[in-house]
Enzyme design. Structure first.
Site, PDB file in Angstrom:
ATOM      1  CE1 TYR A  56      -4.143  -1.652  -0.254  1.00  0.00           C
ATOM      2  CE2 TYR A  56      -3.052  -3.228   1.191  1.00  0.00           C
ATOM      3  CZ  TYR A  56      -4.078  -2.909   0.324  1.00  0.00           C
ATOM      4  OH  TYR A  56      -5.049  -3.838   0.031  1.00  0.00           O
ATOM      5  CD  GLN A  91     -16.971  -1.341  -6.498  1.00  0.00           C
ATOM      6  OE1 GLN A  91     -16.830  -2.511  -6.165  1.00  0.00           O
ATOM      7  NE2 GLN A  91     -17.274  -1.014  -7.735  1.00  0.00           N
ATOM      8  CB  VAL A  93      -8.462   2.874  -1.968  1.00  0.00           C
ATOM      9  CG1 VAL A  93      -9.429   1.844  -1.400  1.00  0.00           C
ATOM     10  CG2 VAL A  93      -7.400   2.183  -2.823  1.00  0.00           C
ATOM     11  CG  HIS A 109     -14.396  -0.999  -1.298  1.00  0.00           C
ATOM     12  ND1 HIS A 109     -14.354  -1.585  -2.549  1.00  0.00           N
ATOM     13  CD2 HIS A 109     -15.481  -1.548  -0.683  1.00  0.00           C
ATOM     14  CE1 HIS A 109     -15.378  -2.423  -2.672  1.00  0.00           C
ATOM     15  NE2 HIS A 109     -16.073  -2.410  -1.567  1.00  0.00           N
ATOM     16  CB  CYS A 117      -4.541   4.623  15.272  1.00  0.00           C
ATOM     17  SG  CYS A 117      -3.645   4.041  16.731  1.00  0.00           S
ATOM     18  CB  CYS A 120      -6.301   5.897  19.781  1.00  0.00           C
ATOM     19  SG  CYS A 120      -5.868   6.670  18.192  1.00  0.00           S
ATOM     20  CB  THR A 177     -17.306  -1.756 -10.986  1.00  0.00           C
ATOM     21  OG1 THR A 177     -17.226  -2.837 -10.042  1.00  0.00           O
ATOM     22  CG2 THR A 177     -18.760  -1.430 -11.270  1.00  0.00           C
TER      23      THR A 177
HETATM   24  P1  OAD Z   1     -12.034  -4.817 -11.324  1.00  0.00           P
HETATM   25  O1  OAD Z   1     -10.586  -4.827 -11.640  1.00  0.00           O
HETATM   26  O2  OAD Z   1     -12.635  -6.075 -10.813  1.00  0.00           O
HETATM   27  O3  OAD Z   1     -12.856  -4.401 -12.611  1.00  0.00           O
HETATM   28  C1  OAD Z   1     -12.542  -3.265 -13.351  1.00  0.00           C
HETATM   29  C2  OAD Z   1     -13.452  -3.217 -14.570  1.00  0.00           C
HETATM   30  O4  OAD Z   1     -13.109  -2.041 -15.300  1.00  0.00           O
HETATM   31  C3  OAD Z   1     -13.301  -4.399 -15.526  1.00  0.00           C
HETATM   32  O5  OAD Z   1     -14.579  -4.947 -15.817  1.00  0.00           O
HETATM   33  C4  OAD Z   1     -12.686  -3.776 -16.790  1.00  0.00           C
HETATM   34  O6  OAD Z   1     -13.191  -4.339 -17.987  1.00  0.00           O
HETATM   35  C5  OAD Z   1     -13.135  -2.338 -16.675  1.00  0.00           C
HETATM   36  N1  OAD Z   1     -12.245  -1.370 -17.349  1.00  0.00           N
HETATM   37  C6  OAD Z   1     -10.911  -1.428 -17.538  1.00  0.00           C
HETATM   38  N2  OAD Z   1     -10.461  -0.341 -18.187  1.00  0.00           N
HETATM   39  C7  OAD Z   1     -11.542   0.446 -18.417  1.00  0.00           C
HETATM   40  C8  OAD Z   1     -11.743   1.698 -19.069  1.00  0.00           C
HETATM   41  N3  OAD Z   1     -10.720   2.375 -19.585  1.00  0.00           N
HETATM   42  N4  OAD Z   1     -12.991   2.198 -19.125  1.00  0.00           N
HETATM   43  C9  OAD Z   1     -14.046   1.514 -18.596  1.00  0.00           C
HETATM   44  N5  OAD Z   1     -13.919   0.314 -17.982  1.00  0.00           N
HETATM   45  C10 OAD Z   1     -12.686  -0.211 -17.879  1.00  0.00           C
HETATM   46  O7  OAD Z   1     -12.270  -3.590 -10.311  1.00  0.00           O
HETATM   47  P2  OAD Z   1     -13.518  -3.292  -9.377  1.00  0.00           P
HETATM   48  O8  OAD Z   1     -14.778  -3.827  -9.964  1.00  0.00           O
HETATM   49  O9  OAD Z   1     -13.459  -1.851  -9.036  1.00  0.00           O
HETATM   50  O10 OAD Z   1     -11.996  -3.932  -3.201  1.00  0.00           O
HETATM   51  O11 OAD Z   1     -13.151  -4.123  -8.092  1.00  0.00           O
HETATM   52  C11 OAD Z   1     -14.010  -4.085  -6.986  1.00  0.00           C
HETATM   53  C12 OAD Z   1     -13.236  -4.254  -5.711  1.00  0.00           C
HETATM   54  O12 OAD Z   1     -12.422  -5.417  -5.789  1.00  0.00           O
HETATM   55  C13 OAD Z   1     -12.241  -3.160  -5.439  1.00  0.00           C
HETATM   56  O13 OAD Z   1     -12.817  -1.996  -4.863  1.00  0.00           O
HETATM   57  C14 OAD Z   1     -11.333  -3.823  -4.455  1.00  0.00           C
HETATM   58  C15 OAD Z   1     -11.161  -5.152  -5.125  1.00  0.00           C
HETATM   59  O14 OAD Z   1     -10.892  -6.170  -4.284  1.00  0.00           O
HETATM   60  C16 OAD Z   1     -11.299  -3.812  -2.068  1.00  0.00           C
HETATM   61  O15 OAD Z   1     -10.117  -3.520  -2.054  1.00  0.00           O
HETATM   62  C17 OAD Z   1     -12.122  -4.046  -0.842  1.00  0.00           C
END
Ligand code: OAD
Length: 233
Positions: A56, A91, A93, A109, A117, A120, A177
């Site tokens: 991170y 979603q 960060v 997220h 922390c 605390c 997503t």
């Molecule tokens: P993913 O990596 O699962 O999905 C990203 C999506 O964006 C995919 O379906 C791609 O096809 C699409 N994509 C890529 N480039 C793009 C572009 N230029 N324009 C439009 N779409 C595009 O990511 P998330 O769905 O955000 O959680 O993942 C959800 C959660 O899984 C995250 O928030 C994280 C992870 O574990 C935590 O960390 C708790």
């Protein structure tokens, strides 16, 4: 068709992809060379805090080298210009939505630039490294800071506020997503149940694509500004 007053937007990693940030579920199912489970669970942090903090810390450092793209800018413009209700639930960060100027935004997220922390229970802005066991500026205890990020198995933030907004929504739009992670992947069902119109914008159809009234496939940097123009017309 129902008149649109309240809009809820869900964003995911795809919205930041054109800024140069890696999505989670790439072709090899790896996130920057790691399995998501190895760096995004409380168990992983308990097992190997050095690895997780290093991971991170690198993401936080990398954030300083990227800029919001046209999709973030378009959503910030919508936020400023839309006279009705609006909530952008991300979603992600990263801080690219707020750097573009979005205000009606929440990070379900957590945020890379926040520390939590465990001594605390205070959360605080954090832009440097968290590895090396720095002391908490609040209570002074060293070695108890963790990234303020919701890991697998933990409860996303502000679910009550999100549910309330979904119940009031006339339009729900999901962008960038893959639909793999709940509860975010289920927002479309809540919105539909409450009679909202639903739209998906993604590079490819997401897992739950069939649940949306409309699905547009392509790059967020092109499709999101075009959609915002339509809405503000
Ligand atoms: P993913 O990596 O699962 O999905 C990203 C999506 O964006 C995919 O379906 C791609 O096809 C699409 N994509 C890529 N480039 C793009 C572009 N230029 N324009 C439009 N779409 C595009 O990511 P998330 O769905 O955000 O959680 O993942 C959800 C959660 O899984 C995250 O928030 C994280 C992870 O574990 C935590 O960390 C708790």
């Amino acid at each position: 068709m129902r008149e649109i007053h309240n809009i809820v937007i869900l964003t995911g990693a795809g919205i930041s992809a054109e800024s140069g940030l890696a999505i989670f579920r790439g072709p090899e199912g790896l996130w920057e060379g790691h399995r998501v489970e190895d760096v995004a669970t409380p168990e992983a942090f308990a097992r190997d805090p050095v690895l997780v903090q290093r991971f991170y810390d690198a993401r936080r450092e990398n954030l300083k080298r990227v800029e919001p793209n046209a999709a973030h800018a378009a959503l910030a413009r919508l936020d400023e210009a839309w006279p009705g209700g609006l909530l952008i639930v991300t979603q992600n960060v990263d801080d690219l939505h707020e750097r573009a100027g979005a205000k009606r935004l929440l990070h379900m997220h957590g945020e890379l630039n926040s520390a939590w922390c465990r001594a605390c229970d205070m959360r605080m802005a954090w832009s440097g490294a968290m590895g090396g066991d720095p002391a908490c500026p609040g209570c002074g205890v060293a070695g108890r800071l963790r990234p303020d990020i919701v890991w697998f198995g933990e409860m996303p933030y502000e679910m009550e506020r999100i549910d309330a907004a979904l119940m009031e929504a006339d339009l729900f739009v999901s962008m960038g997503t893959s639909g793999n992670v709940y509860p975010a992947a289920g927002f479309v069902q809540t919105a539909r149940y409450c009679s909202a119109r639903t739209l998906e914008i993604n590079l490819e159809p997401s897992i739950g694509s069939y649940l949306f009234d409309e699905s547009r496939t392509g790059r967020a940097g092109e499709l999101v500004p075009a959609w915002v123009e339509e809405v503000l017309k």
